[in-house]
Every structure is written in structure tokens, then in C-alpha cells.
Enzyme design. Structure first.
Site, PDB file in Angstrom:
ATOM      1  N   GLY A  41       7.390  33.258  38.582  1.00  0.00           N
ATOM      2  CA  GLY A  41       6.327  34.131  39.298  1.00  0.00           C
ATOM      3  C   GLY A  41       5.066  34.479  38.888  1.00  0.00           C
ATOM      4  O   GLY A  41       4.347  33.570  37.994  1.00  0.00           O
ATOM      5  N   ALA A 119      10.400  30.914  52.184  1.00  0.00           N
ATOM      6  CA  ALA A 119      11.320  31.317  52.971  1.00  0.00           C
ATOM      7  C   ALA A 119      10.927  32.074  54.156  1.00  0.00           C
ATOM      8  O   ALA A 119       9.977  32.840  54.023  1.00  0.00           O
ATOM      9  CB  ALA A 119      12.118  32.195  52.066  1.00  0.00           C
ATOM     10  N   GLY A 183     -13.310  47.562  39.238  1.00  0.00           N
ATOM     11  CA  GLY A 183     -11.933  48.274  38.845  1.00  0.00           C
ATOM     12  C   GLY A 183     -11.614  48.253  37.680  1.00  0.00           C
ATOM     13  O   GLY A 183     -11.469  47.137  36.888  1.00  0.00           O
ATOM     14  N   TYR A 186      -6.007  48.713  34.117  1.00  0.00           N
ATOM     15  CA  TYR A 186      -5.211  47.911  33.069  1.00  0.00           C
ATOM     16  C   TYR A 186      -5.612  46.283  33.310  1.00  0.00           C
ATOM     17  O   TYR A 186      -6.153  45.607  32.215  1.00  0.00           O
ATOM     18  CB  TYR A 186      -4.032  48.126  32.710  1.00  0.00           C
ATOM     19  CG  TYR A 186      -2.855  47.106  33.809  1.00  0.00           C
ATOM     20  CD1 TYR A 186      -2.489  46.138  33.383  1.00  0.00           C
ATOM     21  CD2 TYR A 186      -2.708  48.017  34.894  1.00  0.00           C
ATOM     22  CE1 TYR A 186      -1.632  45.624  34.264  1.00  0.00           C
ATOM     23  CE2 TYR A 186      -1.794  47.252  35.873  1.00  0.00           C
ATOM     24  CZ  TYR A 186      -1.104  46.127  35.538  1.00  0.00           C
ATOM     25  OH  TYR A 186      -0.380  45.334  36.385  1.00  0.00           O
ATOM     26  N   ASP A 312       8.076  44.738  42.630  1.00  0.00           N
ATOM     27  CA  ASP A 312       6.691  45.271  43.063  1.00  0.00           C
ATOM     28  C   ASP A 312       6.777  45.796  44.582  1.00  0.00           C
ATOM     29  O   ASP A 312       5.922  46.475  45.090  1.00  0.00           O
ATOM     30  CB  ASP A 312       5.699  44.098  42.926  1.00  0.00           C
ATOM     31  CG  ASP A 312       5.370  43.921  41.440  1.00  0.00           C
ATOM     32  OD1 ASP A 312       5.945  44.725  40.465  1.00  0.00           O
ATOM     33  OD2 ASP A 312       4.665  42.906  41.009  1.00  0.00           O
ATOM     34  N   HIS A 444       8.219  51.529   5.114  1.00  0.00           N
ATOM     35  CA  HIS A 444       7.015  51.559   4.711  1.00  0.00           C
ATOM     36  C   HIS A 444       6.113  50.507   3.731  1.00  0.00           C
ATOM     37  O   HIS A 444       6.968  49.846   3.234  1.00  0.00           O
ATOM     38  CB  HIS A 444       6.888  52.910   3.538  1.00  0.00           C
ATOM     39  CG  HIS A 444       5.320  53.032   3.046  1.00  0.00           C
ATOM     40  ND1 HIS A 444       4.252  53.704   3.530  1.00  0.00           N
ATOM     41  CD2 HIS A 444       5.091  52.642   1.899  1.00  0.00           C
ATOM     42  CE1 HIS A 444       3.396  53.738   2.741  1.00  0.00           C
ATOM     43  NE2 HIS A 444       3.587  52.860   1.770  1.00  0.00           N
TER      44      HIS A 444
END
Length: 466
Positions: A41, A119, A183, A186, A312, A444
């Protein structure tokens, strides 16, 4: 071509569709997947993966450039900086080929039949692919729609030529001298940061009162500061009006009515994405809609029996990992397992510089929900690991209920914080309390220590912060 019958028919081979197909195949469900473009995709081919590859290359070039100019604080010096952008693009494309090939191999291993082509939905159980002698009809007991989304095109700035969608901006063969980006969400910010580091002059045009308007302002302030360091000009409360008459730039208008010309070699339109639902018959099914999105329940069922939808096309958040989780769930439901959508939180990452991660509720969202919450924040300027990588801007913030210390949300902004997203999501999924994180031993030096320190702060016993 012979017609096919299957138990599950999936339209769309993006993250949601191919994960659903693989999981269904693993569970012995006879599955057919139809994809008109490339497996993986938009995310894998023209979005998430290409952008992250180019962001990494831009970061490397920027670091070498600083060393060559003598401005690196580490004392590292170089003789010069250059980039062979054609090789960068070839490297990026190689990553995409490896991943798409891997998806194809996984589908084959799971026994999924993959059909290449557009499709055309005939009804809730029947789809045709191709036409004429090459027309193949596929019927199935269950239909899963996972067709994804496409970039929104502005009528006065149609895609083509020097006006780019995000996919085209990530496929340029040369670094533009200048780029105007319409725009400052992100997508615009990620692409803007990477090309700024490669030497392009970047101008952001945002109609809202600040960049990244869907993130809270505390998270976006370090990004705004970094944009200034990179020489990016961010025009807020400003609208794009159209191309200049000579075609060499973009006319913009501030809310005061003042217009100006932004000279730009390329114009990127990054104003959002819309569900890919038109032109192939799915709209004729008459599915119930939630605005522009397909309406689904907590099992991703649509209003038509036997028809599911994921990703989506079902609304925000438009994130690949949400689609993947939905796809896995639907496959298991079709296989007869008892599943429903009960996710408490879905991490969102903005791969800007610095990066932003947000999971669950922010302080403002908690207040808006009338929840009495406490907040713990730990700045990276007090984190040893952040100092050693030369980036101590940003912080980790934890939001928890005041009555029982159950964690409601975790956010962070800083270099490399995207890798903390899994631990943030896990904390919310497991219903952690502040004491759970505070009591866990954190390695750490690491950025993850800031999560523990933020928990300490929320509990009123900050350790490494005055």
C-alpha cells in the site's frame, strides 16, 4: 481467467489488508487478496517507509555538513559534505523492494491467492477484476474492504507538474532549491524538515494559529524552535490562494488580508488524506457512513452483513498500525474466534525534528473529560543519554488519575523518542499505575529513564530534577 470462490475476499494490500490476509491464511481461512498497485500500500511504497529512509539520509547529511562547517559541538570536523541524491533514492527504493517482496513471500507462505488489478464491487459478496477476456469474478462469504486513503487535492492547486502530493515529493530525483508546503501537519513537517536539511529553502503555509495543530502546544514548541534553527519559514494563519501568474511560486494570504508571493521551485500540498472509496463500486453498496468514512462497530463490521472495513476508510486515526491491528482482529473473527476492538490507546508518532510521540490523553484532554488528573514531566536537559547524543531538547510527560494513579496518557518530544512509543502503549494497555513505572528498573543511561523520572515527578518525588 477462471472465476474464484473464497471464504474471505480482501480489497487492498496495504498494511491492514495484507496483515488480515496473512493471519487468515495462518488460521486456515481460504483467502483472496486483490491489490491494484503494489503490495504494502501507500505506507510501504510511497509513504511511511520512503519518508523515514529519506529522513535518515537527510539527518546524516546534515550532521556531516555541520562537522564540515565546524559548527558541531562534539569537536568532530570534516573536509566537506556532499550527497549523491540519485544513490540516496536508489537506496530508498531498494528498501521498498525488499519489504514488498517480503510481503509477497509471507502471503504465499500463508496460502493467500493474490490477484493484481482493480477490484470492481458488484455486490457485498462479489468482485470483478479486469475486463473482457481477462475479467475474473471472485465470490466470497465475507468481504473485507481495506482500500486506504489518498492525498487531498486542492481545486486551485491540482497535482501535476511542480505541484506535488506527498508521494511525488518522496520520489523527486533532484533536491529542489526551494519548496512551499501547504499544510503544517505531520506530513508537511516531516518532508519539510528532511528537505531543509538537504539544503532546500522551505516555507510552510498553515491556516491554523500554529504548526501541528492536532498536537498540544507544549509538544510542538521544541519543533518550532528547531524549524528556526533549520531556517524554515513557518507562516501561520495563512491560506494558499493559488499559483503565481508566471507559475513561479505560490500566492498566500494572511488572515489580515495581506497577500504575498512565495517563490518556490516546488509546491507540496499536504492538507490531509481522504478515504479511497470512489470509482470502483463500493459506494453503490449503500454502506452506512460516518461523514466521509465507512461506519463500523467494535468488530469492524459495516452496516451490511458479511462486509467488514478497516484502516483509513474507517476514520481517524489514519495510522498503519491501527489498520494492522484491525486486520488481524477481522481475520480471527472470520476464522471463528471471539474478538472485538478493545484497544485503550493507539500511539501516534510525528517523525519531525525532534520527534513527537503521543499515546492516550493529554492534560487538556483529561480536563475536557472532567477527569481530575496529575501530570509529571521530566526534561531531557536533565537526562544523561540525551546529553551524550547532543540533543537535550524536549521532555517526557505522564498524565494519570489523581485518585488512583492509573496512567491516562504519555507524551514525549525529543530526538529518538519514537522508539519509546511501544512502552508508552504497553503501559496504557496493561492499565499501569504511576507506581508500576516508578518501581521498574530502567537502564542507565537511556532515554527511557525519563519515563521513570516523569512518574517520580507525578508522584511528588522527583529524583534527578530540582
Amino acid at each position: 481467467m477462471a472465476d474464484l470462490q473464497a471464504k474471505l475476499l480482501i480489497i487492498g494490500g496495504g498494511p491492514g489488508g495484507y496483515v488480515a490476509a496473512i493471519r487468515a491464511g495462518q488460521l486456515g481461512v481460504d483467502t483472496v487478496l486483490v491489490e491494484k498497485d503494489a503490495l504494502g500500500g501507500a505506507c510501504l511504497n510511497v509513504g511511511c517507509i520512503p519518508s523515514k529512509a529519506l529522513i535518515h539520509a537527510a539527518d546524516e547529511f546534515y550532521a556531516v555538513s555541520r562537522a564540515a562547517s565546524g559548527t558541531s559541538n562534539t569537536g568532530v570536523r570534516g573536509l566537506g559534505a556532499s550527497i549523491d541524491f540519485s544513490q540516496t533514492i536508489a537506496w530508498k527504493d531498494g528498501i521498498v523492494r525488499r519489504l514488498t517482496g517480503g510481503v509477497g513471500a509471507l502471503l504465499k507462505k500463508a496460502g493467500v491467492k493474490v490477484i493484481a488489478g482493480q477490484a470492481d464491487v458488484i455486490d457485498g459478496k462479489t468482485v470483478a477484476v479486469g475486463n473482457g477476456a481477462q475479467r475474473q469474478v471472485i465470490t466470497a462469504e465475507t468481504l473485507l474492504i481495506a482500500s486506504g486513503a489518498t492525498p487531498i487535492e486542492l481545486p486551485f492547486l491540482p497535482f501535476g507538474g511542480d505541484v506535488l502530493s506527498s508521494a511525488e515529493a518522496l520520489a523527486l530525483t533532484e533536491i529542489p532549491r526551494s519548496m512551499a508546503i501547504v499544510g503544517a501537519g505531520y506530513i508537511g513537517l516531516e518532508i519539510g524538515c528532511l528537505y531543509a536539511k538537504l539544503g532546500a529553502t522551505i516555507t510552510l503555509i498553515e491556516a491554523a494559529s500554529r504548526i501541528l495543530p492536532h498536537y498540544d502546544e507544549d509538544l510542538t514548541k521544541p519543533v518550532s524552535a528547531r524549524l528556526k534553527q533549520l531556517g524554515v519559514d513557518a507562516l501561520i494563519e495563512t491560506h494558499a490562494k493559488g499559483r503565481a501568474e508566471n507559475g513561479c511560486g505560490l500566492i498566500v494570504e494572511h488572515r489580515t488580508g495581506e497577500q504575498r508571493l512565495i517563490e518556490a521551485e516546488k509546491i507540496l500540498v499536504a492538507v490531509g488524506r481522504k478515504p479511497a472509496l470512489s470509482g470502483w463500486g463500493v459506494a453503490d453498496l449503500g454502506l452506512a457512513m460516518n461523514g466521509p468514512y465507512v461506519q463500523i462497530d467494535d468488530r469492524c463490521r459495516t452496516s451490511m452483513r458479511g462486509v467488514y472495513a478497516i484502516g483509513d476508510i474507517t476514520g481517524e486515526p489514519m495510522l498503519a498500525h491501527r489498520a494492522m491491528a484491525q486486520g488481524e482482529m477481522v481475520a480471527e473473527i472470520v476464522a471463528g474466534l471471539n474478538r472485538n476492538w478493545d484497544k485503550r490507546a493507539i500511539p501516534a508518532i510525528c517523525f519531525t525534528d525532534p520527534e513527537i510521540v503521543s499515546v492516550g490523553l493529554s492534560p487538556d484532554e483529561a480536563r475536557a473529560s472532567a477527569i481530575d488528573a496529575k501530570v509529571g514531566l521530566f526534561p531531557f536537559r536533565a537526562n544523561g543519554r540525551a546529553m551524550t547524543i547532543g540533543r537535550d531538547d524536549g521532555f517526557v510527560r505522564i498524565v494519570a488519575r489523581s485518585d488512583n494513579d492509573v496512567i491516562l496518557g504519555i507524551q514525549a518530544v525529543g530526538a529518538g523518542v519514537s522508539e519509546l512509543a511501544a512502552s508508552f502503549g504497553l503501559a496504557l494497555e496493561m492499565g499501569c499505575r504511576l507506581q508500576d513505572i516508578a518501581g521498574a528498573v530502567h537502564a542507565h543511561p537511556s532515554l527511557g529513564e525519563a519515563v521513570q523520572e516523569a512518574s517520580f515527578a507525578a508522584l511528588g518525588r522527583a529524583m534527578h530534577m530540582a
